[in-house]
Write a protein that holds these residues in place. Structure first.
Motif, PDB file in Angstrom:
ATOM      1  N   GLN A   1      -3.263  10.948  -0.133  1.00  0.00           N
ATOM      2  CA  GLN A   1      -2.200  10.082  -0.194  1.00  0.00           C
ATOM      3  C   GLN A   1      -0.836  10.782  -1.171  1.00  0.00           C
ATOM      4  O   GLN A   1       0.055   9.952  -0.853  1.00  0.00           O
ATOM      5  CB  GLN A   1      -2.568   8.590  -0.579  1.00  0.00           C
ATOM      6  CG  GLN A   1      -3.439   7.859  -0.062  1.00  0.00           C
ATOM      7  CD  GLN A   1      -3.103   7.678   1.424  1.00  0.00           C
ATOM      8  OE1 GLN A   1      -3.550   8.698   2.250  1.00  0.00           O
ATOM      9  NE2 GLN A   1      -2.466   6.952   1.902  1.00  0.00           N
ATOM     10  N   SER A   2      -1.181  11.907  -1.628  1.00  0.00           N
ATOM     11  CA  SER A   2       0.054  12.494  -2.270  1.00  0.00           C
ATOM     12  C   SER A   2       1.035  13.361  -1.331  1.00  0.00           C
ATOM     13  O   SER A   2       1.921  13.676  -1.942  1.00  0.00           O
ATOM     14  CB  SER A   2      -0.244  13.325  -3.307  1.00  0.00           C
ATOM     15  OG  SER A   2      -1.090  14.342  -2.904  1.00  0.00           O
TER      16      SER A   2
ATOM     17  N   THR B   1      -5.972   4.686   2.297  1.00  0.00           N
ATOM     18  CA  THR B   1      -7.516   5.149   2.009  1.00  0.00           C
ATOM     19  C   THR B   1      -8.391   4.355   2.642  1.00  0.00           C
ATOM     20  O   THR B   1      -8.166   3.397   3.486  1.00  0.00           O
ATOM     21  CB  THR B   1      -7.690   4.857   0.503  1.00  0.00           C
ATOM     22  OG1 THR B   1      -7.685   3.589  -0.062  1.00  0.00           O
ATOM     23  CG2 THR B   1      -6.595   5.512  -0.308  1.00  0.00           C
TER      24      THR B   1
ATOM     25  N   GLU C   1      -6.682   9.751  -3.632  1.00  0.00           N
ATOM     26  CA  GLU C   1      -5.577   9.772  -4.158  1.00  0.00           C
ATOM     27  C   GLU C   1      -4.733  11.197  -3.967  1.00  0.00           C
ATOM     28  O   GLU C   1      -3.427  11.207  -3.961  1.00  0.00           O
ATOM     29  CB  GLU C   1      -5.621   9.644  -5.700  1.00  0.00           C
ATOM     30  CG  GLU C   1      -6.300   8.483  -6.213  1.00  0.00           C
ATOM     31  CD  GLU C   1      -7.663   8.397  -6.089  1.00  0.00           C
ATOM     32  OE1 GLU C   1      -8.602   9.436  -5.862  1.00  0.00           O
ATOM     33  OE2 GLU C   1      -8.164   7.128  -6.127  1.00  0.00           O
TER      34      GLU C   1
ATOM     35  N   TYR D   1       1.061  -1.318   0.111  1.00  0.00           N
ATOM     36  CA  TYR D   1      -0.156   0.101   0.087  1.00  0.00           C
ATOM     37  C   TYR D   1       0.862   1.249  -0.196  1.00  0.00           C
ATOM     38  O   TYR D   1       1.887   1.361   0.542  1.00  0.00           O
ATOM     39  CB  TYR D   1      -0.856   0.049   1.122  1.00  0.00           C
ATOM     40  CG  TYR D   1      -1.701  -1.057   1.635  1.00  0.00           C
ATOM     41  CD1 TYR D   1      -2.976  -1.012   0.638  1.00  0.00           C
ATOM     42  CD2 TYR D   1      -1.507  -2.305   2.257  1.00  0.00           C
ATOM     43  CE1 TYR D   1      -3.888  -2.272   0.949  1.00  0.00           C
ATOM     44  CE2 TYR D   1      -2.506  -3.143   2.538  1.00  0.00           C
ATOM     45  CZ  TYR D   1      -3.566  -3.295   1.857  1.00  0.00           C
ATOM     46  OH  TYR D   1      -4.481  -4.427   1.734  1.00  0.00           O
ATOM     47  N   ARG D   2       0.514   2.310  -0.495  1.00  0.00           N
ATOM     48  CA  ARG D   2       1.077   3.769  -0.712  1.00  0.00           C
ATOM     49  C   ARG D   2       0.496   4.334   0.623  1.00  0.00           C
ATOM     50  O   ARG D   2      -0.690   4.198   1.039  1.00  0.00           O
ATOM     51  CB  ARG D   2       0.593   4.450  -1.944  1.00  0.00           C
ATOM     52  CG  ARG D   2       1.053   5.871  -1.884  1.00  0.00           C
ATOM     53  CD  ARG D   2       1.968   6.228  -2.586  1.00  0.00           C
ATOM     54  NE  ARG D   2       2.452   7.685  -2.774  1.00  0.00           N
ATOM     55  CZ  ARG D   2       2.967   8.644  -1.795  1.00  0.00           C
ATOM     56  NH1 ARG D   2       3.436   7.784  -0.717  1.00  0.00           N
ATOM     57  NH2 ARG D   2       3.358   9.744  -2.063  1.00  0.00           N
TER      58      ARG D   2
END
Length: 163
Positions: free
Chosen positions: A130-131, A142, A127, A49-50
């Protein structure tokens, strides 16, 4: 708009069920420098996962309010379904080592560190969230990933966090 065939949808559903039934996650690894969380089964990476971290991710957490994510060996010891964030998995920070360091330096090590979803009521796309690093020292996924993590990782699983 083209829709997926019922047989393809069924096959995807069965694959997801098979993955969750077969996976026996026995360790979680976090590489803060890569912004990645890994689920492991017997040393093999099953899922990646990011993640987003505390606002100052380099270096370990030493005191409450430093907005750093801890480093070291901990345990995922409880799930909170009613937090200020969409579900949260508690990390057993501070360890005895963290407490000793804090006492030696006259600090309060803090606590209440989690892997959690997005802040309740937050409307921006996951998105975007998470950046960048935005937590106060926690690890953020998320909401959809948080559901999957809770489904795949048993309470009591060790977690190793490193830079």
């Amino acid at each position: 708009m083209r829709t997926k065939s019922p047989s393809l949808v069924l096959m995807m559903f069965i694959t997801c069920l098979s993955f969750s039934a077969m996976a026996q996650i026995d360790q979680v690894l976090v590489d803060k420098s890569k912004r990645r969380l890994y689920l492991l089964e017997q040393g093999e990476t099953i899922k990646t996962y990011r993640i987003a971290l505390g606002k100052f991710p380099q270096d370990p957490k030493h005191q409450e309010g430093d907005q750093r994510t801890p480093e070291g060996d901990y345990v995922l010891d409880a799930i909170n379904l009613h937090s200020n964030f969409y579900k949260a998995f508690h990390i057993s920070y501070p360890s005895a080592k963290d407490i000793a360091y804090a006492q030696q330096h006259g600090l309060n090590p803090g606590g209440d560190i989690h892997i959690h979803g997005l802040k309740n009521g937050y409307q921006r796309p996951p998105e975007f969230i998470q950046s960048f690093d935005w937590t106060n020292g926690c690890i953020a996924l998320t909401n959809q990933e948080m559901d999957e993590l809770i489904r795949l990782v048993p309470v009591g699983t060790p977690i190793h966090i490193t830079w």
